[in-house]
Design a protein around this motif. Structure first.
Motif, PDB file in Angstrom:
ATOM      1  N   THR A   1      10.718  47.094  18.631  1.00  0.00           N
ATOM      2  CA  THR A   1      11.029  47.912  17.464  1.00  0.00           C
ATOM      3  C   THR A   1      10.238  47.339  16.287  1.00  0.00           C
ATOM      4  OG1 THR A   1      12.828  46.442  16.784  1.00  0.00           O
ATOM      5  CG2 THR A   1      13.413  48.252  18.268  1.00  0.00           C
ATOM      6  N   GLU A   2      10.136  48.120  15.211  1.00  0.00           N
ATOM      7  CA  GLU A   2       9.381  47.644  14.037  1.00  0.00           C
ATOM      8  C   GLU A   2       9.961  46.320  13.520  1.00  0.00           C
ATOM      9  OE1 GLU A   2       8.203  50.196  10.947  1.00  0.00           O
ATOM     10  OE2 GLU A   2       7.273  51.645  12.303  1.00  0.00           O
ATOM     11  N   THR A   3      11.274  46.243  13.491  1.00  0.00           N
ATOM     12  CA  THR A   3      11.919  45.020  13.001  1.00  0.00           C
ATOM     13  C   THR A   3      11.584  43.829  13.892  1.00  0.00           C
ATOM     14  OG1 THR A   3      13.736  46.484  12.411  1.00  0.00           O
ATOM     15  CG2 THR A   3      14.133  44.119  12.171  1.00  0.00           C
ATOM     16  N   GLU A   4      11.616  44.045  15.207  1.00  0.00           N
ATOM     17  CA  GLU A   4      11.341  42.955  16.149  1.00  0.00           C
ATOM     18  C   GLU A   4       9.930  42.388  15.989  1.00  0.00           C
ATOM     19  OE1 GLU A   4      14.301  44.171  19.865  1.00  0.00           O
ATOM     20  OE2 GLU A   4      12.273  44.995  19.750  1.00  0.00           O
ATOM     21  N   LEU A   5       9.001  43.230  15.540  1.00  0.00           N
ATOM     22  CA  LEU A   5       7.619  42.762  15.371  1.00  0.00           C
ATOM     23  C   LEU A   5       7.527  41.612  14.357  1.00  0.00           C
ATOM     24  CD1 LEU A   5       5.597  46.129  15.411  1.00  0.00           C
ATOM     25  CD2 LEU A   5       5.596  44.355  17.171  1.00  0.00           C
ATOM     26  N   TYR A   6       8.543  41.494  13.515  1.00  0.00           N
ATOM     27  CA  TYR A   6       8.536  40.418  12.512  1.00  0.00           C
ATOM     28  C   TYR A   6       9.095  39.091  13.054  1.00  0.00           C
ATOM     29  CZ  TYR A   6       7.228  43.979   9.117  1.00  0.00           C
ATOM     30  OH  TYR A   6       6.552  44.960   8.446  1.00  0.00           O
ATOM     31  N   THR A   7       9.482  39.082  14.337  1.00  0.00           N
ATOM     32  CA  THR A   7      10.027  37.862  14.947  1.00  0.00           C
ATOM     33  C   THR A   7       8.902  36.887  15.297  1.00  0.00           C
ATOM     34  OG1 THR A   7      11.559  39.371  16.058  1.00  0.00           O
ATOM     35  CG2 THR A   7      11.602  37.072  16.777  1.00  0.00           C
ATOM     36  N   PRO A   8       9.065  35.594  14.968  1.00  0.00           N
ATOM     37  CA  PRO A   8       8.069  34.617  15.439  1.00  0.00           C
ATOM     38  C   PRO A   8       8.245  34.381  16.941  1.00  0.00           C
ATOM     39  CG  PRO A   8       9.797  33.516  14.153  1.00  0.00           C
ATOM     40  CD  PRO A   8      10.132  34.983  14.149  1.00  0.00           C
TER      41      PRO A   8
END
Lengths: 154, 154
Positions: B21-28
């Motif tokens: 998801t778009e949010t998950e893309l921000y996970t390191p």
């Protein structure tokens, strides 16, 4: 060129594994993920099996497949010590080096043992070289993980 | 075969990026390491540059090199949104696909632009195909990292 890709990745992995202290090898690459030690064994066992996949040699330690190929890391596992891993890695890759060096060029384009004659007729690009390319990518994949842990002496 | 290796890795990376998801893309990928978003951009920019390295096309967005090639991830960086990354990735890889499909076989064995004529004479295996093989390994390296983060919808 495919062999160059393979040799590069093997040398790179070996250098990275050797850069860790024995204690550091027990570090997981990320919280809850495989330990470096497991990936060391995973690559060594997969490459031991590779001899058989290519139809060039024997899988010398099939008893290790259950721990290092068929299961993810069990943090309590002590099947192979760091010293044993290093020796196993060295012997497998020396053997592969000799097999690869002595294989005549035309033999690289023959089918590997993991596919049938019929499948090979349909897609002759699935030959020994393509398996080795695939394994080189597989090493790179795990190097990407191992590199997340910084060794103290590098 | 080298192209098959490249195509496989590109398709695999694309599928994985699209699984988040778009949010998950921000996970390191691990604590304190590059975010998935950064690696998405890193691979896209590197492959944008690849056209120029191979002498087949133009690096369309050289201004992105500073953020995605010359520096590790800065967690506050918002140069490209997930939607922009997806579009950029798509356009770069479509362009490469067309360039690669139309390149005559003998052109693959010519030298790439990152080396001199003299170096090439010494080692003719350092041709366009070897660059593409190298980039395929590079994708696998980063896939190994991204895969450490499990997307919720896979």
């Amino acid at each position: 060129m495919a062999l160059h890709s393979w040799n590069t990745q093997v040398a790179r992995a070996e250098k990275i594994f050797n850069g860790f202290t024995e204690t550091e090898l027990y570090t997981p690459v990320a919280p809850g993920k495989n330990r470096i030690l497991y990936l060391y064994g995973h690559l060594a066992v997969y490459h031991d099996l590779l001899k058989e996949t290519l139809g060039l040699g024997k899988f010398t330690r099939p008893e290790l497949a259950a721990v290092f190929l068929q299961s993810p890391d069990n943090p309590g596992d002590t099947t192979l010590s760091p010293a044993e891993l290093k020796e196993y890695w060295g012997s497998i890759h020396n053997e592969l080096k000799e097999l690869f060096t002595n294989l005549p060029a035309e033999e690289w384009f023959k089918r590997h043992n993991a596919m049938t004659d019929e499948d090979f007729e349909k897609d002759p690009s699935r030959n020994r070289l393509s398996v080795v390319l695939n394994r080189a990518n597989h090493i790179a994949y795990h190097i990407g993980q191992i590199i997340l842990v910084k060794p103290t002496n590098n």
